[in-house]
Write an enzyme that holds these catalytic residues in place. Sequence first.
Site, PDB file in Angstrom:
ATOM      1  N   LYS A  43     -12.201   3.717 -14.910  1.00  0.00           N
ATOM      2  CA  LYS A  43     -12.704   2.369 -14.632  1.00  0.00           C
ATOM      3  C   LYS A  43     -13.206   1.698 -15.920  1.00  0.00           C
ATOM      4  O   LYS A  43     -13.060   0.482 -16.077  1.00  0.00           O
ATOM      5  CB  LYS A  43     -13.790   2.420 -13.563  1.00  0.00           C
ATOM      6  CG  LYS A  43     -13.282   2.897 -12.185  1.00  0.00           C
ATOM      7  CD  LYS A  43     -12.242   1.962 -11.587  1.00  0.00           C
ATOM      8  CE  LYS A  43     -11.956   2.283 -10.124  1.00  0.00           C
ATOM      9  NZ  LYS A  43     -11.019   1.342  -9.488  1.00  0.00           N
ATOM     10  N   ASP A  54       3.743   2.642  -4.559  1.00  0.00           N
ATOM     11  CA  ASP A  54       2.897   3.671  -5.169  1.00  0.00           C
ATOM     12  C   ASP A  54       2.649   3.211  -6.606  1.00  0.00           C
ATOM     13  O   ASP A  54       3.584   3.166  -7.421  1.00  0.00           O
ATOM     14  CB  ASP A  54       3.628   5.023  -5.146  1.00  0.00           C
ATOM     15  CG  ASP A  54       2.801   6.124  -5.811  1.00  0.00           C
ATOM     16  OD1 ASP A  54       1.757   5.814  -6.428  1.00  0.00           O
ATOM     17  OD2 ASP A  54       3.216   7.289  -5.728  1.00  0.00           O
ATOM     18  N   VAL A  55       1.403   2.876  -6.920  1.00  0.00           N
ATOM     19  CA  VAL A  55       1.121   2.298  -8.250  1.00  0.00           C
ATOM     20  C   VAL A  55       1.379   3.278  -9.391  1.00  0.00           C
ATOM     21  O   VAL A  55       1.451   2.866 -10.550  1.00  0.00           O
ATOM     22  CB  VAL A  55      -0.314   1.738  -8.372  1.00  0.00           C
ATOM     23  CG1 VAL A  55      -0.539   0.587  -7.405  1.00  0.00           C
ATOM     24  CG2 VAL A  55      -1.366   2.827  -8.207  1.00  0.00           C
ATOM     25  N   ASP A  92       0.848  -1.195   0.000  1.00  0.00           N
ATOM     26  CA  ASP A  92       0.000   0.000   0.000  1.00  0.00           C
ATOM     27  C   ASP A  92       0.888   1.252   0.000  1.00  0.00           C
ATOM     28  O   ASP A  92       2.028   1.228   0.453  1.00  0.00           O
ATOM     29  CB  ASP A  92      -0.895   0.010   1.250  1.00  0.00           C
ATOM     30  CG  ASP A  92      -2.180   0.802   1.053  1.00  0.00           C
ATOM     31  OD1 ASP A  92      -3.244   0.175   0.946  1.00  0.00           O
ATOM     32  OD2 ASP A  92      -2.108   2.054   0.994  1.00  0.00           O
ATOM     33  N   THR A 118     -16.711   1.629   2.816  1.00  0.00           N
ATOM     34  CA  THR A 118     -15.269   1.612   3.127  1.00  0.00           C
ATOM     35  C   THR A 118     -14.870   3.053   3.465  1.00  0.00           C
ATOM     36  O   THR A 118     -15.657   3.987   3.244  1.00  0.00           O
ATOM     37  CB  THR A 118     -14.418   1.159   1.908  1.00  0.00           C
ATOM     38  OG1 THR A 118     -14.464   2.208   0.917  1.00  0.00           O
ATOM     39  CG2 THR A 118     -14.867  -0.143   1.293  1.00  0.00           C
ATOM     40  N   TYR A 173     -13.008   9.229 -12.777  1.00  0.00           N
ATOM     41  CA  TYR A 173     -13.191   7.897 -12.203  1.00  0.00           C
ATOM     42  C   TYR A 173     -13.917   6.979 -13.189  1.00  0.00           C
ATOM     43  O   TYR A 173     -13.493   5.846 -13.423  1.00  0.00           O
ATOM     44  CB  TYR A 173     -13.971   8.032 -10.900  1.00  0.00           C
ATOM     45  CG  TYR A 173     -14.052   6.780 -10.067  1.00  0.00           C
ATOM     46  CD1 TYR A 173     -12.936   6.309  -9.369  1.00  0.00           C
ATOM     47  CD2 TYR A 173     -15.246   6.065  -9.955  1.00  0.00           C
ATOM     48  CE1 TYR A 173     -13.014   5.162  -8.591  1.00  0.00           C
ATOM     49  CE2 TYR A 173     -15.335   4.925  -9.175  1.00  0.00           C
ATOM     50  CZ  TYR A 173     -14.211   4.479  -8.486  1.00  0.00           C
ATOM     51  OH  TYR A 173     -14.290   3.346  -7.711  1.00  0.00           O
TER      52      TYR A 173
HETATM   53  P1  NAD Z   1      -9.977   2.505   0.412  1.00  0.00           P
HETATM   54  O1  NAD Z   1      -9.685   3.952   0.338  1.00  0.00           O
HETATM   55  O2  NAD Z   1     -10.569   1.931   1.657  1.00  0.00           O
HETATM   56  O3  NAD Z   1      -8.660   1.667   0.066  1.00  0.00           O
HETATM   57  C1  NAD Z   1      -7.835   2.038  -1.016  1.00  0.00           C
HETATM   58  C2  NAD Z   1      -6.400   1.737  -0.635  1.00  0.00           C
HETATM   59  O4  NAD Z   1      -5.600   2.039  -1.781  1.00  0.00           O
HETATM   60  C3  NAD Z   1      -5.898   2.602   0.521  1.00  0.00           C
HETATM   61  O5  NAD Z   1      -5.278   1.793   1.515  1.00  0.00           O
HETATM   62  C4  NAD Z   1      -4.897   3.532  -0.141  1.00  0.00           C
HETATM   63  O6  NAD Z   1      -3.815   3.906   0.701  1.00  0.00           O
HETATM   64  C5  NAD Z   1      -4.434   2.683  -1.315  1.00  0.00           C
HETATM   65  N1  NAD Z   1      -3.878   3.516  -2.384  1.00  0.00           N
HETATM   66  C6  NAD Z   1      -4.373   4.690  -2.884  1.00  0.00           C
HETATM   67  N2  NAD Z   1      -3.550   5.181  -3.806  1.00  0.00           N
HETATM   68  C7  NAD Z   1      -2.523   4.315  -3.936  1.00  0.00           C
HETATM   69  C8  NAD Z   1      -1.361   4.281  -4.726  1.00  0.00           C
HETATM   70  N3  NAD Z   1      -1.050   5.288  -5.570  1.00  0.00           N
HETATM   71  N4  NAD Z   1      -0.531   3.234  -4.621  1.00  0.00           N
HETATM   72  C9  NAD Z   1      -0.798   2.241  -3.736  1.00  0.00           C
HETATM   73  N5  NAD Z   1      -1.871   2.216  -2.934  1.00  0.00           N
HETATM   74  C10 NAD Z   1      -2.724   3.258  -3.025  1.00  0.00           C
HETATM   75  O7  NAD Z   1     -10.931   2.220  -0.828  1.00  0.00           O
HETATM   76  P2  NAD Z   1     -11.848   0.965  -1.227  1.00  0.00           P
HETATM   77  O8  NAD Z   1     -13.241   1.426  -1.177  1.00  0.00           O
HETATM   78  O9  NAD Z   1     -11.437  -0.262  -0.507  1.00  0.00           O
HETATM   79  O10 NAD Z   1     -11.477   0.857  -2.777  1.00  0.00           O
HETATM   80  C11 NAD Z   1     -10.672  -0.185  -3.304  1.00  0.00           C
HETATM   81  C12 NAD Z   1     -10.906  -0.236  -4.805  1.00  0.00           C
HETATM   82  O11 NAD Z   1     -12.279  -0.544  -5.058  1.00  0.00           O
HETATM   83  C13 NAD Z   1     -10.619   1.075  -5.536  1.00  0.00           C
HETATM   84  O12 NAD Z   1     -10.001   0.801  -6.775  1.00  0.00           O
HETATM   85  C14 NAD Z   1     -11.997   1.659  -5.760  1.00  0.00           C
HETATM   86  O13 NAD Z   1     -12.043   2.486  -6.886  1.00  0.00           O
HETATM   87  C15 NAD Z   1     -12.794   0.382  -5.978  1.00  0.00           C
HETATM   88  N6  NAD Z   1     -14.221   0.540  -5.746  1.00  0.00           N
HETATM   89  C16 NAD Z   1     -14.702   0.868  -4.515  1.00  0.00           C
HETATM   90  C17 NAD Z   1     -16.068   1.007  -4.356  1.00  0.00           C
HETATM   91  C18 NAD Z   1     -16.684   1.346  -3.032  1.00  0.00           C
HETATM   92  O14 NAD Z   1     -17.892   1.606  -3.003  1.00  0.00           O
HETATM   93  N7  NAD Z   1     -15.922   1.369  -1.931  1.00  0.00           N
HETATM   94  C19 NAD Z   1     -16.941   0.817  -5.432  1.00  0.00           C
HETATM   95  C20 NAD Z   1     -16.404   0.496  -6.672  1.00  0.00           C
HETATM   96  C21 NAD Z   1     -15.044   0.353  -6.823  1.00  0.00           C
END
Ligand code: NAD
Length: 260
Positions: free
Chosen positions: A153, A63-64, A40, A184, A149
């Site tokens: 996606k 960092d991606v 992360d 989340t 976004y």
């Molecule tokens: P979250 O914010 O709880 O977790 C995301 C994690 O990614 C965090 O720990 C953050 O530190 C890490 N991160 C961010 N930028 C980064 C980078 N540059 N390099 C490495 N790590 C990085 O979010 P989540 O809700 O668990 O989301 C996870 C994935 O699911 C995301 O891709 C999000 O777009 C997708 N998503 C979430 C939802 C939702 O409703 N929560 C819906 C659709 C898609």
Amino acid sequence: MSDSSDRPARKAVVIGGASGIGWATAQALAAEGCRITVADLNAAGARSRAAELGAPHTAAAVDVTDEDSVQRLFDDAGPLDIAVKCAGFSNVGLITDMPVADFRAVIDVCLTGSMIVMKHAGRHLRDGGSLVSITSLNGRQPGAGMSAYCAAKAGLSMLTQVAALEMGPRGIRVNAVAPGFVHTPLTAAAASVPGVIEDYVDNTALGRAGTPQDIANAVVYLCSPGSSWLTGEVLDINGGAHLKRYPDVMGHVMRLVEQS
Ligand code: NAD
């Protein structure tokens, strides 16, 4: 579905594993007997999650958006069986108001970052391995104010299909999960806006928002032998939200702003 004890544990890297869906996925894969690297941007968060899982699980900072950092992560991990890319975020703003840098920042993490992860994960995955990305309902349903976004996606869904074609000859399966609204830290602010959750739930078939575990279950399936003939797929896990319409998040935000 768990590994039998005489087989070596499958090695999995979960990027974005410190929070939300990534953390639920890391726990679910660990419960399946995998050896996890929790990776992360939030290095301290990754360390504390890995400590929570206990040995032999490990943590890494990544960092991606930074190819060197992603390359280091996979070089250090060595040969692996599973890579899951969860890292992502969104911002909100109308296209006519949006600084281009804000647009690029989301594309960088959600789309280009996914390609960078596929590139280096693809070099280290064993033949027969599994690569899963988390895309979104917004890859197919537009939300006003979410241009970067939604575009990122949608791009990730196609990237997943291209990667599946390219890595198929090695038996590597490349799939994505497209969650709907999941509780989340990422969605906490949106969920606190009156009307947002109700609007989402009203526009599902199953009448509830999701949990990180709902998504982790799908990832575990996509990484398991039970899905061994499945690749290039984007799995909608959203309670049936793709059957209706996306909530008017921007409208609810604007009403809140007008009232305050
Ligand atoms: P979250 O914010 O709880 O977790 C995301 C994690 O990614 C965090 O720990 C953050 O530190 C890490 N991160 C961010 N930028 C980064 C980078 N540059 N390099 C490495 N790590 C990085 O979010 P989540 O809700 O668990 O989301 C996870 C994935 O699911 C995301 O891709 C999000 O777009 C997708 N998503 C979430 C939802 C939702 O409703 N929560 C819906 C659709 C898609």
